[in-house]
Design a protein around this motif. Sequence first.
Motif, mmCIF file in Angstrom:
data_model
loop_
_atom_site.group_PDB
_atom_site.id
_atom_site.type_symbol
_atom_site.label_atom_id
_atom_site.label_comp_id
_atom_site.label_asym_id
_atom_site.label_seq_id
_atom_site.Cartn_x
_atom_site.Cartn_y
_atom_site.Cartn_z
ATOM 1 N N ARG A 73 1.974 92.987 44.938
ATOM 2 C CA ARG A 73 2.025 91.772 44.111
ATOM 3 C C ARG A 73 1.696 92.144 42.670
ATOM 4 N N TYR A 74 2.633 91.850 41.771
ATOM 5 C CA TYR A 74 2.391 91.949 40.340
ATOM 6 C C TYR A 74 2.337 90.540 39.778
ATOM 7 N N VAL A 75 1.466 90.319 38.807
ATOM 8 C CA VAL A 75 1.442 89.051 38.087
ATOM 9 C C VAL A 75 1.540 89.375 36.608
ATOM 10 N N ARG A 82 16.004 96.834 46.323
ATOM 11 C CA ARG A 82 14.639 96.454 46.661
ATOM 12 C C ARG A 82 14.672 95.036 47.228
ATOM 13 N N THR A 83 13.617 94.646 47.930
ATOM 14 C CA THR A 83 13.476 93.271 48.394
ATOM 15 C C THR A 83 12.381 92.604 47.577
ATOM 16 N N LEU A 84 12.768 91.571 46.854
ATOM 17 C CA LEU A 84 11.805 90.759 46.115
ATOM 18 C C LEU A 84 11.545 89.525 46.972
ATOM 19 N N HIS A 85 10.389 89.512 47.617
ATOM 20 C CA HIS A 85 10.048 88.406 48.519
ATOM 21 C C HIS A 85 9.766 87.126 47.754
ATOM 22 N N ARG A 86 9.162 87.275 46.596
ATOM 23 C CA ARG A 86 8.729 86.100 45.842
ATOM 24 C C ARG A 86 8.827 86.373 44.353
ATOM 25 N N CYS A 87 9.389 85.409 43.639
ATOM 26 C CA CYS A 87 9.428 85.438 42.179
ATOM 27 C C CYS A 87 9.139 84.013 41.734
ATOM 28 N N ASP A 88 7.898 83.757 41.380
ATOM 29 C CA ASP A 88 7.465 82.401 41.100
ATOM 30 C C ASP A 88 6.865 82.311 39.706
ATOM 31 N N VAL A 89 7.030 81.167 39.078
ATOM 32 C CA VAL A 89 6.514 80.932 37.730
ATOM 33 C C VAL A 89 5.624 79.693 37.780
ATOM 34 N N ARG A 90 4.440 79.800 37.225
ATOM 35 C CA ARG A 90 3.479 78.692 37.205
ATOM 36 C C ARG A 90 2.893 78.529 35.819
ATOM 37 N N TRP A 91 2.632 77.280 35.470
ATOM 38 C CA TRP A 91 1.857 76.964 34.274
ATOM 39 C C TRP A 91 0.476 76.543 34.751
ATOM 40 N N CYS A 92 -0.555 77.210 34.265
ATOM 41 C CA CYS A 92 -1.933 76.890 34.637
ATOM 42 C C CYS A 92 -2.641 76.388 33.388
ATOM 43 N N GLU A 93 -2.972 75.102 33.396
ATOM 44 C CA GLU A 93 -3.628 74.481 32.240
ATOM 45 C C GLU A 93 -4.868 75.272 31.852
ATOM 46 N N GLU A 103 -4.985 78.291 30.948
ATOM 47 C CA GLU A 103 -4.774 79.728 31.139
ATOM 48 C C GLU A 103 -3.440 80.189 30.586
ATOM 49 N N GLY A 104 -2.386 79.438 30.836
ATOM 50 C CA GLY A 104 -1.068 79.816 30.344
ATOM 51 C C GLY A 104 -0.057 80.000 31.455
ATOM 52 N N LEU A 105 0.883 80.880 31.213
ATOM 53 C CA LEU A 105 2.020 81.106 32.100
ATOM 54 C C LEU A 105 1.748 82.303 32.999
ATOM 55 N N ALA A 106 2.114 82.198 34.284
ATOM 56 C CA ALA A 106 1.956 83.308 35.230
ATOM 57 C C ALA A 106 3.250 83.483 36.012
ATOM 58 N N ILE A 107 3.778 84.697 36.005
ATOM 59 C CA ILE A 107 4.972 85.055 36.764
ATOM 60 C C ILE A 107 4.503 85.974 37.885
ATOM 61 N N THR A 108 4.655 85.533 39.126
ATOM 62 C CA THR A 108 4.192 86.301 40.284
ATOM 63 C C THR A 108 5.385 86.929 40.987
ATOM 64 N N LEU A 109 5.307 88.231 41.192
ATOM 65 C CA LEU A 109 6.360 88.989 41.870
ATOM 66 C C LEU A 109 5.753 89.691 43.074
ATOM 67 N N ALA A 168 -2.933 83.325 46.295
ATOM 68 C CA ALA A 168 -3.757 84.496 46.033
ATOM 69 C C ALA A 168 -3.899 84.782 44.541
ATOM 70 N N SER A 169 -2.969 84.292 43.749
ATOM 71 C CA SER A 169 -3.017 84.560 42.322
ATOM 72 C C SER A 169 -3.858 83.524 41.606
ATOM 73 N N ARG A 170 -4.551 83.958 40.583
ATOM 74 C CA ARG A 170 -5.400 83.073 39.780
ATOM 75 C C ARG A 170 -4.584 81.869 39.303
#
Length: 191
Positions: free
Chosen positions: A9-11, A87-98, A100-106, A174-176
Motif C-alpha cells: 500500500r502506497y499513499v 501489474r495488478t492494482l487492487h485499489r486506487c482511491d482518492v479521498r479528501w480529509c478535512e 489534512e488534504g488529499l490522499a491517493i491510496t494505491l 487502514a490509511s490515515r
Amino acid sequence: STSACLWKRYVYRVEGEPAAVLAACRRVCQEARGSGEGGVGEDRAGGGEGGCGTVDVEAMRRAGALLEGRRDFASFQSKGGRSTTVRTLHRCDVRWCEGEGLAITLEGDGFLYNMARIVAGTLLQVGVGCRSASSVEQVLAAADRVAAGPTAPAAGLCLEHVEYERPWGGERGASRGEAAGQDDVVVDEAS
C-alpha cells in the motif's frame, strides 16, 4: 526463509487546506508543461472536468477506478528494464480529509519504478482539469511514458504497508483519514 510480498500500500498525500492543495496540484501540471513530461495533447489545455479553481476529487476517483485490475502499466514507469510491466492494482482511491488534504491510496501486487508517483501525477492532472478522467484509458493503451502525467514530487509518497501473509482482500480504513470517513468533497479556493 524469506516470503515473497503479496501486496503493498502506497499513499500519496497533498497536505494542507483547500487553497494550498489546489495550488500544489496546479504546480504539478505547470511543471509538467515546462519539462515536456506527461501529456495527452488537447486534454492538457485546462478547463476539462473540475474546471478552473477546484480540485475535482470525484473525477480523480473515476480515473483511478479505470486503473484498477490487471493492466499493463508501461506508461506509468520512469525507466524500463522489467521483463513485464503487467501489474495488478487492487485499489486506487482518492479521498479528501478535512484538515489534512488529499490522499491517493494505491494497493497492488507490485509497482514499477516511480509508478505510484506517476499515477499520482496523472490523477492530480485530472483533479485540476489538465486531462479528462477517461484519458487514463488512452494512457494505458499507449504503453508509452510520454502519455502519462508527470512524476509527482517524492515528498508526498509513503509506503504504508507491505503484506507477506494475507492475500489482498479489499482492505479499507487502514490509511490515515479514512477511519474518520471524510471524503466526497470538491475542493475550491473559496473553502
